[in-house]
Design a protein around this motif. Structure first.
Motif, PDB file in Angstrom:
ATOM      1  N   TRP A 140       0.798  -1.220   0.000  1.00  0.00           N
ATOM      2  CA  TRP A 140       0.000   0.000   0.000  1.00  0.00           C
ATOM      3  C   TRP A 140       0.830   1.268   0.000  1.00  0.00           C
ATOM      4  O   TRP A 140       0.458   2.244  -0.624  1.00  0.00           O
TER       5      TRP A 140
ATOM      6  N   THR B 168       3.512   2.473  -4.131  1.00  0.00           N
ATOM      7  CA  THR B 168       3.033   2.409  -5.511  1.00  0.00           C
ATOM      8  C   THR B 168       4.177   2.763  -6.445  1.00  0.00           C
ATOM      9  O   THR B 168       4.930   3.698  -6.189  1.00  0.00           O
TER      10      THR B 168
ATOM     11  N   ASP C  12      -8.475   3.860  -8.816  1.00  0.00           N
ATOM     12  CA  ASP C  12      -8.485   4.221  -7.400  1.00  0.00           C
ATOM     13  C   ASP C  12      -8.909   2.961  -6.655  1.00  0.00           C
ATOM     14  O   ASP C  12      -9.972   2.400  -6.933  1.00  0.00           O
TER      15      ASP C  12
ATOM     16  N   ARG D 194      -9.589   1.350  -2.903  1.00  0.00           N
ATOM     17  CA  ARG D 194      -9.819   1.674  -1.495  1.00  0.00           C
ATOM     18  C   ARG D 194     -10.177   0.416  -0.725  1.00  0.00           C
ATOM     19  O   ARG D 194     -10.999  -0.376  -1.168  1.00  0.00           O
TER      20      ARG D 194
ATOM     21  N   HIS E 152      -6.689   1.749   3.825  1.00  0.00           N
ATOM     22  CA  HIS E 152      -5.774   1.981   2.709  1.00  0.00           C
ATOM     23  C   HIS E 152      -6.469   2.601   1.508  1.00  0.00           C
ATOM     24  O   HIS E 152      -7.649   2.361   1.274  1.00  0.00           O
ATOM     25  N   GLU E 153      -5.668   3.338   0.740  1.00  0.00           N
ATOM     26  CA  GLU E 153      -6.153   3.908  -0.510  1.00  0.00           C
ATOM     27  C   GLU E 153      -4.950   4.147  -1.408  1.00  0.00           C
ATOM     28  O   GLU E 153      -3.895   4.563  -0.945  1.00  0.00           O
ATOM     29  N   ALA E 154      -5.120   3.852  -2.690  1.00  0.00           N
ATOM     30  CA  ALA E 154      -4.026   4.071  -3.645  1.00  0.00           C
ATOM     31  C   ALA E 154      -4.623   4.418  -5.007  1.00  0.00           C
ATOM     32  O   ALA E 154      -5.718   3.976  -5.345  1.00  0.00           O
ATOM     33  N   THR E 155      -3.867   5.196  -5.770  1.00  0.00           N
ATOM     34  CA  THR E 155      -4.238   5.532  -7.142  1.00  0.00           C
ATOM     35  C   THR E 155      -3.096   5.089  -8.035  1.00  0.00           C
ATOM     36  O   THR E 155      -1.946   5.470  -7.804  1.00  0.00           O
ATOM     37  N   LEU E 156      -3.435   4.271  -9.040  1.00  0.00           N
ATOM     38  CA  LEU E 156      -2.406   3.732  -9.925  1.00  0.00           C
ATOM     39  C   LEU E 156      -2.829   3.869 -11.380  1.00  0.00           C
ATOM     40  O   LEU E 156      -4.008   3.715 -11.706  1.00  0.00           O
TER      41      LEU E 156
ATOM     42  N   TRP F   3      -1.367  -6.052  -6.984  1.00  0.00           N
ATOM     43  CA  TRP F   3      -2.292  -4.990  -7.406  1.00  0.00           C
ATOM     44  C   TRP F   3      -3.212  -5.523  -8.508  1.00  0.00           C
ATOM     45  O   TRP F   3      -4.423  -5.360  -8.452  1.00  0.00           O
TER      46      TRP F   3
END
Length: 103
Positions: A40, A43, A56, A58, A62-66, A75
Motif C-alpha cells: 500500500w 506504488t 483508485d 480503497r 488503505h487507498e491508492a491511485t495507480l 495490485w
C-alpha cells in the motif's frame, strides 16, 4: 471489509466502480491474504499518461491511485478479482464514487 475499485480515464472518461464486501464472499480468508500482500505504501512511480485508465483502490484504511501500467503483481490480482466478482456501476466523467461513512 469493503474493497472498492474505480476506473476512470480513457477516451470517453467514463468512471466504473466495483465494490466487494469481503466478509460476504465464500473465501474471505483468501481475500484478506491478498489484501495483506498489497504494498500500500509503495506504488510504483510512473509519469502521467493521457487517455489511459487510472484506478483508485480503497480498502479501509488503505487507498491508492495507480495508472493502468502500474497494476502488476498483487495490485493486478486484486483488481482482477474485484472485477470478476461483481458488476460495475457506471458514472459520468465528473461524478465521484460514493463515500462510505467511516466507522
Amino acid at each position: 471489509m469493503d474493497v472498492i475499485v474505480s476506473r476512470s480515464g480513457g477516451i470517453a472518461g467514463m468512471r466504473l466502480t466495483w465494490e466487494v464486501r469481503v466478509d460476504e464472499q465464500p473465501d474471505p480468508d483468501e481475500w484478506y491474504i491478498l489484501i495483506d500482500e498489497i504494498p500500500w505504501g509503495e506504488t510504483p512511480p510512473l509519469p502521467p499518461e493521457p487517455d489511459r485508465f487510472v484506478y483508485d483502490i480503497r480498502c479501509e484504511p488503505h487507498e491508492a491511485t495507480l495508472a493502468e501500467r502500474q497494476l502488476t503483481g498483487p495490485w493486478r490480482q486484486l483488481v482482477d478479482r474485484v472485477q470478476e466478482t461483481t458488476d460495475p456501476k457506471r458514472r459520468g466523467p465528473r461524478e465521484s464514487p460514493p463515500q462510505r461513512p467511516r466507522r
